[in-house]
Design a protein around this motif. Structure first.
Motif, PDB file in Angstrom:
ATOM      1  N   GLY A 268     -16.037 -36.341  11.966  1.00 44.11           N
ATOM      2  CA  GLY A 268     -15.479 -36.769  13.248  1.00 44.11           C
ATOM      3  C   GLY A 268     -15.167 -38.247  13.288  1.00 44.11           C
ATOM      4  N   SER A 269     -16.117 -39.082  12.884  1.00 41.14           N
ATOM      5  CA  SER A 269     -15.886 -40.522  12.921  1.00 41.14           C
ATOM      6  C   SER A 269     -14.810 -40.932  11.927  1.00 41.14           C
ATOM      7  CB  SER A 269     -17.188 -41.268  12.631  1.00 41.14           C
ATOM      8  OG  SER A 269     -17.712 -40.913  11.361  1.00 41.14           O
ATOM      9  N   ALA A 270     -14.766 -40.259  10.767  1.00 43.91           N
ATOM     10  CA  ALA A 270     -13.750 -40.585   9.768  1.00 43.91           C
ATOM     11  C   ALA A 270     -12.347 -40.304  10.298  1.00 43.91           C
ATOM     12  CB  ALA A 270     -13.996 -39.790   8.495  1.00 43.91           C
TER      13      ALA A 270
ATOM     14  N   LEU B 110     -32.008 -36.130   5.073  1.00 43.75           N
ATOM     15  CA  LEU B 110     -30.704 -36.620   5.509  1.00 43.75           C
ATOM     16  C   LEU B 110     -30.808 -37.224   6.906  1.00 43.75           C
ATOM     17  CD1 LEU B 110     -27.715 -36.877   4.833  1.00 43.75           C
ATOM     18  CD2 LEU B 110     -27.366 -34.595   5.785  1.00 43.75           C
ATOM     19  N   ALA B 111     -30.463 -38.515   7.025  1.00 47.47           N
ATOM     20  CA  ALA B 111     -30.535 -39.228   8.300  1.00 47.47           C
ATOM     21  C   ALA B 111     -29.210 -39.049   9.045  1.00 47.47           C
ATOM     22  CB  ALA B 111     -30.828 -40.707   8.074  1.00 47.47           C
ATOM     23  N   LEU B 112     -29.187 -38.136  10.004  1.00 51.76           N
ATOM     24  CA  LEU B 112     -27.945 -37.822  10.711  1.00 51.76           C
ATOM     25  C   LEU B 112     -27.388 -39.011  11.482  1.00 51.76           C
ATOM     26  CD1 LEU B 112     -28.694 -34.245  12.118  1.00 51.76           C
ATOM     27  CD2 LEU B 112     -27.262 -34.856  10.161  1.00 51.76           C
ATOM     28  N   ARG B 113     -28.253 -39.904  11.954  1.00 51.69           N
ATOM     29  CA  ARG B 113     -27.782 -41.011  12.792  1.00 51.69           C
ATOM     30  C   ARG B 113     -26.863 -41.974  12.030  1.00 51.69           C
ATOM     31  NH1 ARG B 113     -32.972 -42.260  11.354  1.00 51.69           N
ATOM     32  NH2 ARG B 113     -33.379 -44.359  10.531  1.00 51.69           N
ATOM     33  N   TRP B 114     -26.963 -42.002  10.681  1.00 49.96           N
ATOM     34  CA  TRP B 114     -26.141 -42.909   9.893  1.00 49.96           C
ATOM     35  C   TRP B 114     -24.849 -42.261   9.395  1.00 49.96           C
ATOM     36  CZ3 TRP B 114     -27.261 -47.590  10.818  1.00 49.96           C
ATOM     37  CH2 TRP B 114     -28.571 -48.018  10.960  1.00 49.96           C
ATOM     38  N   LEU B 115     -24.710 -40.965   9.551  1.00 49.16           N
ATOM     39  CA  LEU B 115     -23.520 -40.294   9.029  1.00 49.16           C
ATOM     40  C   LEU B 115     -22.225 -40.758   9.709  1.00 49.16           C
ATOM     41  CD1 LEU B 115     -24.729 -36.640   8.346  1.00 49.16           C
ATOM     42  CD2 LEU B 115     -24.469 -38.547   6.747  1.00 49.16           C
TER      43      LEU B 115
ATOM     44  N   VAL C 270     -21.119 -43.915   7.920  1.00 48.42           N
ATOM     45  CA  VAL C 270     -20.515 -43.600   6.628  1.00 48.42           C
ATOM     46  C   VAL C 270     -19.119 -43.008   6.827  1.00 48.42           C
ATOM     47  CG1 VAL C 270     -20.734 -42.223   4.521  1.00 48.42           C
ATOM     48  CG2 VAL C 270     -22.769 -43.255   5.554  1.00 48.42           C
ATOM     49  N   GLY C 271     -18.989 -42.132   7.823  1.00 46.10           N
ATOM     50  CA  GLY C 271     -17.693 -41.522   8.095  1.00 46.10           C
ATOM     51  C   GLY C 271     -16.642 -42.535   8.514  1.00 46.10           C
ATOM     52  N   ALA C 272     -17.015 -43.503   9.360  1.00 50.28           N
ATOM     53  CA  ALA C 272     -16.069 -44.529   9.800  1.00 50.28           C
ATOM     54  C   ALA C 272     -15.625 -45.394   8.635  1.00 50.28           C
ATOM     55  CB  ALA C 272     -16.703 -45.384  10.892  1.00 50.28           C
ATOM     56  N   ALA C 273     -16.569 -45.754   7.758  1.00 54.48           N
ATOM     57  CA  ALA C 273     -16.215 -46.555   6.585  1.00 54.48           C
ATOM     58  C   ALA C 273     -15.269 -45.781   5.672  1.00 54.48           C
ATOM     59  CB  ALA C 273     -17.479 -46.954   5.830  1.00 54.48           C
ATOM     60  N   GLY C 274     -15.568 -44.500   5.458  1.00 58.00           N
ATOM     61  CA  GLY C 274     -14.701 -43.686   4.624  1.00 58.00           C
ATOM     62  C   GLY C 274     -13.332 -43.471   5.244  1.00 58.00           C
ATOM     63  N   GLY C 275     -13.283 -43.310   6.569  1.00 59.45           N
ATOM     64  CA  GLY C 275     -12.008 -43.133   7.245  1.00 59.45           C
ATOM     65  C   GLY C 275     -11.133 -44.371   7.163  1.00 59.45           C
ATOM     66  N   CYS C 276     -11.734 -45.559   7.275  1.00 58.37           N
ATOM     67  CA  CYS C 276     -10.976 -46.813   7.119  1.00 58.37           C
ATOM     68  C   CYS C 276     -10.339 -46.875   5.738  1.00 58.37           C
ATOM     69  CB  CYS C 276     -11.891 -48.013   7.330  1.00 58.37           C
ATOM     70  SG  CYS C 276     -12.330 -48.340   9.045  1.00 58.37           S
ATOM     71  N   SER C 277     -11.116 -46.534   4.731  1.00 58.96           N
ATOM     72  CA  SER C 277     -10.614 -46.576   3.360  1.00 58.96           C
ATOM     73  C   SER C 277      -9.537 -45.520   3.137  1.00 58.96           C
ATOM     74  CB  SER C 277     -11.776 -46.354   2.388  1.00 58.96           C
ATOM     75  OG  SER C 277     -11.322 -46.357   1.067  1.00 58.96           O
TER      76      SER C 277
ATOM     77  N   GLY D 184     -26.783 -43.484  -2.826  1.00 58.97           N
ATOM     78  CA  GLY D 184     -27.626 -44.665  -2.980  1.00 58.97           C
ATOM     79  C   GLY D 184     -28.375 -45.038  -1.720  1.00 58.97           C
ATOM     80  N   TRP D 185     -27.648 -45.329  -0.657  1.00 65.30           N
ATOM     81  CA  TRP D 185     -28.243 -45.791   0.600  1.00 65.30           C
ATOM     82  C   TRP D 185     -29.063 -44.698   1.273  1.00 65.30           C
ATOM     83  CZ3 TRP D 185     -25.296 -46.137   5.776  1.00 65.30           C
ATOM     84  CH2 TRP D 185     -26.098 -46.735   6.746  1.00 65.30           C
ATOM     85  N   LEU D 186     -28.498 -43.489   1.376  1.00 65.73           N
ATOM     86  CA  LEU D 186     -29.184 -42.405   2.077  1.00 65.73           C
ATOM     87  C   LEU D 186     -29.978 -41.499   1.144  1.00 65.73           C
ATOM     88  CD1 LEU D 186     -26.534 -41.417   4.785  1.00 65.73           C
ATOM     89  CD2 LEU D 186     -28.415 -43.049   4.921  1.00 65.73           C
TER      90      LEU D 186
END
Length: 268
Positions: A97-99, A147-152, A155-162, A180-182
């Motif tokens: 969604g965020s991506a 899996l930390a859902l709050r950080w997904l 990650v999605g926004a960063a991937g969507g920008c790229s 790595g991070w998660l």
């Protein structure tokens, strides 16, 4: 270029014409589809340098055309990963969604940039990712974190920008972050990355197409070829050892970045 020939059947001569460019596109697309499935990236990482250096496309046109190949490959890849490594729909929705929300604006921004600037950003991005992934310590067996859902969404926004800016990178950026991070295993990280990039790649393609930066005549045959091999790539991704997967992934990024950088220097 067209190749003409004839065959005889039952005493009857039948002429045929084969478009050599079409055949080459199918073969190249098949190779890109396999590696896209193997690394969970859709094949654009290799297709874009090929379009720039092999076909002389400007960077934005190369990125938009590569998305024609990537969209079906990513959808099939996501489906195959989901079959082998089912993931919670809540996690997939959070990262996708965020991506998708940020991809459209970034794609329109990319189509307005100077082609050489965009190409330089693309090259630096790949090289930085290769170095980061190469230096990352592999997770120990059984050490996968919850899996930390709050950080997904981050990650999605960063991937969507790229994905919007470079036509790739949703999976390339999200996979190292997830692994790595998660603290997720490589196969899980790539499966979640596909959930991110499958919808955002379709949004990016629509944006590039609306700006006239898509060569459908080259992209569509490659997409057909890729669909025939992407499932095989996904199958291999679940057979290779963890360390070998990460090393191969990093090496592929580094070689592609250097190839594109040297090509840019040689071509001015």
């Amino acid at each position: 270029m067209k190749v003409r020939g004839s065959v005889f059947e039952g005493g009857t001569r039948m002429d045929f014409v084969v478009d050599a460019h079409m055949g080459l596109a199918l073969v190249v697309g098949a190779g890109l589809g396999f590696f896209g499935g193997l690394f969970g990236i859709g094949g654009g990482i290799l297709a874009i340098p090929l379009f720039v250096l092999g076909f002389g496309m400007e960077q934005a046109l190369a990125q938009g055309t590569a998305l024609v190949l990537m969209v079906p490959n990513l959808l099939v890849g996501w489906w195959r990963y989901q079959q082998r490594q089912p993931m919670p729909w809540r996690a997939q929705a959070a990262i996708a969604g965020s991506a998708t929300l940020v991809t459209w604006g970034m794609a329109h921004f990319a189509t307005q940039l100077d082609p050489l600037v965009l190409r330089g950003v693309f090259c630096v991005f790949l090289l930085a990712l290769a170095i980061r992934l190469w230096r990352a310590a592999p997770a120990a067996a059984g050490a996968e974190k919850p899996l930390a859902l709050r950080w997904l969404p981050v990650v999605g926004a960063a991937g969507g920008c790229s994905m919007g800016l470079l036509g790739i990178g949703g999976g390339l950026l999200a996979t190292p972050l997830l692994a790595g991070w998660l603290g997720q295993r490589q196969a899980v990280a790539q499966g979640l990355s596909l959930a991110l990039v499958a919808p955002s790649s379709a949004v990016a393609l629509a944006a590039y197409a609306s700006a006239g930066h898509v060569d459908w005549s080259r992209g569509l045959p490659m997409a057909v070829g890729g669909l025939a091999t992407v499932s095989a790539g996904v199958a291999w991704a679940h057979r290779l050892p963890e360390r070998r997967m990460r090393t191969a992934f990093a090496a592929m990024l580094g070689v592609t970045a250097l190839w594109l950088g040297v090509g840019r220097w040689l071509m001015g």
